[in-house]
Enzyme design. Structure first.
Site, PDB file in Angstrom:
ATOM      1  N   GLY A  12       0.781  -1.065   0.013  1.00  0.00           N
ATOM      2  CA  GLY A  12       0.070   0.210   0.199  1.00  0.00           C
ATOM      3  C   GLY A  12       0.997   1.316  -0.131  1.00  0.00           C
ATOM      4  N   GLN A  13      -0.060   2.407  -0.021  1.00  0.00           N
ATOM      5  CA  GLN A  13       0.863   3.822   0.030  1.00  0.00           C
ATOM      6  C   GLN A  13       1.832   4.164   0.922  1.00  0.00           C
ATOM      7  OE1 GLN A  13      -1.617   6.908   1.531  1.00  0.00           O
ATOM      8  NE2 GLN A  13      -0.990   8.295  -0.518  1.00  0.00           N
ATOM      9  N   ILE A  39      -4.122 -10.370   7.067  1.00  0.00           N
ATOM     10  CA  ILE A  39      -4.355 -10.123   8.458  1.00  0.00           C
ATOM     11  C   ILE A  39      -6.209 -10.606   8.783  1.00  0.00           C
ATOM     12  CG2 ILE A  39      -2.882  -8.286   8.512  1.00  0.00           C
ATOM     13  CD1 ILE A  39      -5.006  -6.408   8.721  1.00  0.00           C
ATOM     14  N   ALA A  60      -4.977  -2.395   5.703  1.00  0.00           N
ATOM     15  CA  ALA A  60      -6.466  -1.852   5.997  1.00  0.00           C
ATOM     16  C   ALA A  60      -7.169  -1.866   4.660  1.00  0.00           C
ATOM     17  CB  ALA A  60      -6.250  -0.404   6.614  1.00  0.00           C
ATOM     18  N   THR A  62      -8.988   0.806   2.854  1.00  0.00           N
ATOM     19  CA  THR A  62      -9.053   2.473   3.086  1.00  0.00           C
ATOM     20  C   THR A  62      -9.996   3.120   2.281  1.00  0.00           C
ATOM     21  OG1 THR A  62      -7.055   2.462   1.459  1.00  0.00           O
ATOM     22  CG2 THR A  62      -6.579   2.316   3.967  1.00  0.00           C
ATOM     23  N   ASP A 102      -7.693   9.769  11.246  1.00  0.00           N
ATOM     24  CA  ASP A 102      -8.559  11.269  12.119  1.00  0.00           C
ATOM     25  C   ASP A 102     -10.052  10.938  11.680  1.00  0.00           C
ATOM     26  OD1 ASP A 102      -8.027  10.924   8.992  1.00  0.00           O
ATOM     27  OD2 ASP A 102      -8.464  13.282   9.170  1.00  0.00           O
ATOM     28  N   TYR A 128     -16.074   3.313   7.544  1.00  0.00           N
ATOM     29  CA  TYR A 128     -14.441   3.316   7.611  1.00  0.00           C
ATOM     30  C   TYR A 128     -14.053   3.603   8.915  1.00  0.00           C
ATOM     31  CZ  TYR A 128      -9.741   4.800   6.901  1.00  0.00           C
ATOM     32  OH  TYR A 128      -8.366   4.899   6.975  1.00  0.00           O
ATOM     33  N   TRP A 153      -4.813  12.011   5.821  1.00  0.00           N
ATOM     34  CA  TRP A 153      -4.811  12.934   4.738  1.00  0.00           C
ATOM     35  C   TRP A 153      -3.424  12.571   4.000  1.00  0.00           C
ATOM     36  CZ3 TRP A 153      -7.519  18.159   3.973  1.00  0.00           C
ATOM     37  CH2 TRP A 153      -8.901  18.205   4.414  1.00  0.00           C
TER      38      TRP A 153
HETATM   39  N1  LIG Z   1      -4.122   7.274   3.188  1.00  0.00           N
HETATM   40  C1  LIG Z   1      -4.557   8.131   4.068  1.00  0.00           C
HETATM   41  O1  LIG Z   1      -4.679   9.217   3.896  1.00  0.00           O
HETATM   42  C2  LIG Z   1      -4.483   7.702   5.630  1.00  0.00           C
HETATM   43  C3  LIG Z   1      -5.110   8.775   6.415  1.00  0.00           C
HETATM   44  C4  LIG Z   1      -5.651   8.129   7.725  1.00  0.00           C
HETATM   45  C5  LIG Z   1      -4.899   6.990   8.059  1.00  0.00           C
HETATM   46  N2  LIG Z   1      -4.549   5.982   7.137  1.00  0.00           N
HETATM   47  C6  LIG Z   1      -4.214   4.645   7.645  1.00  0.00           C
HETATM   48  O2  LIG Z   1      -2.941   4.374   7.219  1.00  0.00           O
HETATM   49  C7  LIG Z   1      -2.648   3.093   6.974  1.00  0.00           C
HETATM   50  C8  LIG Z   1      -2.220   2.569   5.614  1.00  0.00           C
HETATM   51  O3  LIG Z   1      -2.872   3.306   4.507  1.00  0.00           O
HETATM   52  P1  LIG Z   1      -2.449   3.452   3.122  1.00  0.00           P
HETATM   53  O4  LIG Z   1      -2.895   4.848   2.740  1.00  0.00           O
HETATM   54  O5  LIG Z   1      -1.031   2.954   3.019  1.00  0.00           O
HETATM   55  O6  LIG Z   1      -3.663   2.407   2.463  1.00  0.00           O
HETATM   56  P2  LIG Z   1      -3.522   1.574   1.077  1.00  0.00           P
HETATM   57  O7  LIG Z   1      -2.737   2.235   0.082  1.00  0.00           O
HETATM   58  O8  LIG Z   1      -4.879   1.179   0.576  1.00  0.00           O
HETATM   59  O9  LIG Z   1      -2.710   0.222   1.439  1.00  0.00           O
HETATM   60  C9  LIG Z   1      -3.502  -0.680   2.461  1.00  0.00           C
HETATM   61  C10 LIG Z   1      -2.879  -2.135   2.134  1.00  0.00           C
HETATM   62  O10 LIG Z   1      -3.665  -2.961   2.956  1.00  0.00           O
HETATM   63  C11 LIG Z   1      -3.549  -4.163   2.266  1.00  0.00           C
HETATM   64  N3  LIG Z   1      -4.692  -4.962   2.722  1.00  0.00           N
HETATM   65  C12 LIG Z   1      -6.034  -5.059   2.428  1.00  0.00           C
HETATM   66  N4  LIG Z   1      -6.689  -5.949   3.017  1.00  0.00           N
HETATM   67  C13 LIG Z   1      -5.633  -6.544   3.620  1.00  0.00           C
HETATM   68  C14 LIG Z   1      -5.577  -8.035   4.484  1.00  0.00           C
HETATM   69  N5  LIG Z   1      -6.693  -8.794   4.657  1.00  0.00           N
HETATM   70  N6  LIG Z   1      -4.418  -8.514   4.705  1.00  0.00           N
HETATM   71  C15 LIG Z   1      -3.232  -7.862   4.428  1.00  0.00           C
HETATM   72  N7  LIG Z   1      -3.336  -6.714   3.673  1.00  0.00           N
HETATM   73  C16 LIG Z   1      -4.514  -6.113   3.484  1.00  0.00           C
HETATM   74  C17 LIG Z   1      -3.798  -3.896   0.761  1.00  0.00           C
HETATM   75  O11 LIG Z   1      -3.323  -4.668   0.083  1.00  0.00           O
HETATM   76  P3  LIG Z   1      -4.174  -5.217  -1.159  1.00  0.00           P
HETATM   77  O12 LIG Z   1      -4.072  -3.940  -2.281  1.00  0.00           O
HETATM   78  O13 LIG Z   1      -3.450  -6.385  -1.876  1.00  0.00           O
HETATM   79  O14 LIG Z   1      -5.650  -5.579  -0.746  1.00  0.00           O
HETATM   80  C18 LIG Z   1      -2.834  -2.389   0.633  1.00  0.00           C
HETATM   81  O15 LIG Z   1      -1.581  -2.780   0.266  1.00  0.00           O
HETATM   82  C19 LIG Z   1      -4.168   2.437   7.040  1.00  0.00           C
HETATM   83  O16 LIG Z   1      -4.381   1.993   8.327  1.00  0.00           O
HETATM   84  C20 LIG Z   1      -5.066   3.464   6.869  1.00  0.00           C
HETATM   85  O17 LIG Z   1      -6.304   3.318   7.785  1.00  0.00           O
HETATM   86  C21 LIG Z   1      -4.454   6.282   5.824  1.00  0.00           C
END
Ligand SMILES: NC(=O)c1ccc[n+]([C@@H]2O[C@H](COP(=O)([O-])OP(=O)(O)OC[C@H]3O[C@@H](n4cnc5c(N)ncnc54)[C@H](OP(=O)(O)O)[C@@H]3O)[C@@H](O)[C@H]2O)c1
Length: 284
Positions: A12-13, A39, A60, A62, A102, A128, A153
């Site tokens: 993920g990101q 997970i 997650a 997301t 947030d 979410y 964000w």
């Molecule tokens: N991006 C934001 O703005 C933001 C803001 C606040 C908090 N967060 C938090 O930051 C964290 C990282 O977010 P991100 O931005 O990196 O999100 P992301 O780019 O959507 O990456 C999430 C990753 O989780 C993986 N995933 C989904 N289901 C899964 C499972 N069952 N087992 C293992 N992996 C799984 C996805 O893999 P697949 O693609 O293979 O499913 C993806 O690589 C999350 O907890 C998110 O809630 C993000």
């Protein structure tokens, strides 16, 4: 010797950027995508986590509107899945840094809004946010010493995040409309990752922290700053209200976070404008 870091959601990101940074620092790293560690499988972590590891849970669901349409899927990953990770860490004697959001806050204030502190009452408005809050609780139920890090964000500037989208639209359109009535804490992924590594290397890390670039910004202000930082005229960004662009899941009107507790123990993050400037300098 610093602990081995295990990343979930490594595709993920945040996970990708974190893995790259750990590799650049020469750290012992096990980066697990959803294929290597799903997970939602309660047993999957048992053969992966070793005593003394620090697991950083970046996995997650997301997509906020997908979560609204498919709550069971959102809860399976964000709540039950987070609990599974914590139980694996507890069973193997590993530490856990779990990422939350947030969107656990509701955004309603009686008076003037102010950045949310870690102790402020939660009140998520979307599936979410509710599933992520359930995840925070599942993590602490299984592993009270885990550190939950709420961020917000997050952007890299490439792909499909908000900053990347604004950069793309700048080159495609004369004018764009951006909502001016959603305010949060834009956070450069590099700054978040730096903070996560400070926390991962601190065995006494507090149980709950907010980690964002400082200072609130509306989506509109952020879009204008992206235009200006890319050498474009910010007047090409027009403010609109959220009801002009309705989405399936409600977003908090205000969800900026206060980093006071983080700042008391660690190197504080820069302002959102400085973080954005650094990101754009890398990209331009
Ligand atoms: N991006 C934001 O703005 C933001 C803001 C606040 C908090 N967060 C938090 O930051 C964290 C990282 O977010 P991100 O931005 O990196 O999100 P992301 O780019 O959507 O990456 C999430 C990753 O989780 C993986 N995933 C989904 N289901 C899964 C499972 N069952 N087992 C293992 N992996 C799984 C996805 O893999 P697949 O693609 O293979 O499913 C993806 O690589 C999350 O907890 C998110 O809630 C993000």
């Amino acid at each position: 010797m610093p602990a081995r870091i295990v990343i979930t959601g490594a595709g993920g990101q945040v996970g990708r950027f974190l893995g790259a940074e750990l590799t650049a620092r020469g750290r012992d790293l096990l980066a697990c995508t959803s294929v290597q560690w799903d997970i939602t499988d309660p047993a999957a972590g048992d053969d992966i986590v070793a005593p003394g590891d620090v697991v950083i849970n970046c996995a997650a669901l997301t997509a906020v509107d997908v979560a609204e349409a498919e709550p069971a899927r959102a809860y399976a990953v964000n709540a039950t899945g987070a609990g599974n990770v914590a139980r694996a860490c507890a069973a193997r004697g590993a530490r856990l840094v779990h990422i939350s959001t947030d969107y656990v806050f509701g955004g309603d204030f009686d008076g003037a809004p102010r950045p949310y502190d870690v102790d402020d009452p939660v009140g998520p408005r979307s599936v979410y946010g509710q599933s992520k809050l359930a995840g925070e609780r599942a993590v602490h139920d299984a592993l009270p010493d885990a550190t939950v890090v709420r961020t917000a964000w997050v952007y890299t500037g490439v792909g499909s995040d908000f900053v990347a989208t604004m950069r793309r639209l700048e080159s495609e359109r004369d004018e764009i409309e951006v909502v001016a009535d959603q305010t949060g804490s834009p956070t450069y992924v590099a700054d978040l990752v730096g903070a996560l590594l400070q926390i991962a290397d601190d065995p006494g890390a507090p149980p709950l922290l907010h980690v964002v670039n400082t200072g609130p910004a509306s989506r509109y202000e952020l879009a204008r700053a992206v235009f200006a930082g890319s050498g474009a005229d910010p007047e090409r960004v027009r403010p609109v209200s959220t009801d002009k662009h309705p989405r399936p899941a409600p977003r908090p009107v205000y969800s900026a976070l206060s980093t006071a507790r983080f700042d008391a123990r660690y190197r504080p993050l820069r302002s959102w404008r400085d973080g954005l400037g650094a990101a754009l300098a890398e990209l331009n």
